[in-house]
Design an enzyme around this catalytic site. Structure first.
Site, PDB file in Angstrom:
ATOM      1  N   SER A   1       0.852  -1.179   0.000  1.00 24.38           N
ATOM      2  CA  SER A   1       0.000   0.000   0.000  1.00 24.38           C
ATOM      3  C   SER A   1       0.889   1.230   0.000  1.00 24.38           C
ATOM      4  CB  SER A   1      -0.904  -0.014   1.238  1.00 24.38           C
ATOM      5  OG  SER A   1      -1.786   1.089   1.251  1.00 24.38           O
ATOM      6  N   CYS A   2       0.282   2.411  -0.244  1.00 20.25           N
ATOM      7  CA  CYS A   2       1.030   3.672  -0.212  1.00 20.25           C
ATOM      8  C   CYS A   2       0.026   4.810  -0.155  1.00 20.25           C
ATOM      9  CB  CYS A   2       1.949   3.794  -1.435  1.00 20.25           C
ATOM     10  SG  CYS A   2       1.096   3.799  -3.015  1.00 20.25           S
ATOM     11  N   GLY A   3       0.289   5.913  -0.835  1.00 22.43           N
ATOM     12  CA  GLY A   3      -0.650   7.023  -0.827  1.00 22.43           C
ATOM     13  C   GLY A   3      -1.792   6.841  -1.802  1.00 22.43           C
TER      14      GLY A   3
END
Length: 283
Positions: free
Chosen positions: A239-241
């Protein structure tokens, strides 16, 4: 052929294959709004010879309020045909940052069933630093038939991530900078909380890259995951932004031979929304 060779090519290799009929080159540059850079204008100014521009936002689910979500297979197939991407081609992807958004487009094609898709290690900055040829303007390719088949195993949605918080079946690795992960820095998107998912592990994506924005050695990549406490024998979700740098972690896993992973497409732009009841942890 190693997992690294199957997913990454060098500038030397690409220069030798610029005119190969079965190779299609995509400039997949994309930048955060705060950078105030126009990726498409920069492509028109200079790009690797023969490269066509892949617009991450245009080739996404335009019905979603979330940024650059995966489109459906019909829309993606149609768009790729018009772009000149076809079945049986080797798809080479690069970006103007070195190694950033190209990984997201690599993951998109892998998720859409493309079997031969690679990222240019070091991207356009390395290509330019080595004095290799550049073109300007735009490229137009003949339409080709492209068949998209969604690999559901590579994608995670909000419901699956909520369940995973309860079951902890998959380890969640978060590619955002440490300050955003800890909730010490504000998120760049409005109406978004700061922090991270319970139980997630922070691995800022740049830890996998060297000073030239090339991937580190497989041993060094593995050491980053090991050092963060990731069990590479268990399932992993990145996951990330907004689903871009998470793909750098996904590509890093592929390079070291790990293919049991998924990517949370909505990432923090979905999970961190003020109007959701998703649990958020800081610190």
């Amino acid at each position: 052929m190693t997992s690294r060779d199957q997913n990454l090519v060098s500038t030397e290799w690409l220069e030798d294959h610029l005119d190969a009929p079965d190779v299609i080159i995509l400039d997949a540059s994309w930048y955060l709004p705060t950078e105030e850079r126009d990726a498409q204008a920069e492509y028109r100014q200079e790009h690797i010879p023969g490269a066509v521009f892949f617009d991450i936002d245009a080739h996404s689910d335009r019905s979603s309020d979330l940024p650059h979500m995966l489109p459906n297979t019909v829309a993606f197939s149609s768009a790729m045909r018009k772009l000149g991407v076809g079945d049986g081609q080797k798809i080479v992807i690069y970006d103007g940052a070195g190694l950033f958004s190209a990984a997201r487009v690599w993951w998109t094609f892998k998720t859409m069933g493309a079997s031969d898709v690679v990222v240019l290690d070091g991207g356009l900055p390395k290509w330019k630093a080595e004095g290799r040829a550049l073109d300007s303007g735009t490229e137009k390719k003949m339409e080709r038939h492209f068949t998209a088949r969604l690999d559901h195993g590579r994608v995670r949605d909000l419901g699956e991530m909520k369940r995973n918080v309860e079951t902890t079946r998959e380890q969640v690795i978060d590619a955002r900078p440490a300050a955003r992960f800890k909730g010490e820095a504000a998120e760049p998107r409005p109406n978004t909380r700061s922090g991270h998912m319970p139980g997630s592990i922070n691995i800022p994506f740049n830890l996998l890259l060297d000073d030239q924005r090339c991937f580190k050695s497989n041993a060094d990549i593995k050491a980053v995951f090991d050092g963060a406490g990731v069990d590479l024998s268990r399932p992993i979700t990145a996951s990330c932004g907004s689903g871009v740098t998470a793909a750098v972690l996904a590509l890093g896993l592929e390079l070291i031979g790990i293919d049991s992973y998924g990517l949370y497409d909505g990432s923090w732009s979905e999970w961190g929304q003020d109007n959701l009841d998703t649990p958020v942890v800081t610190g």
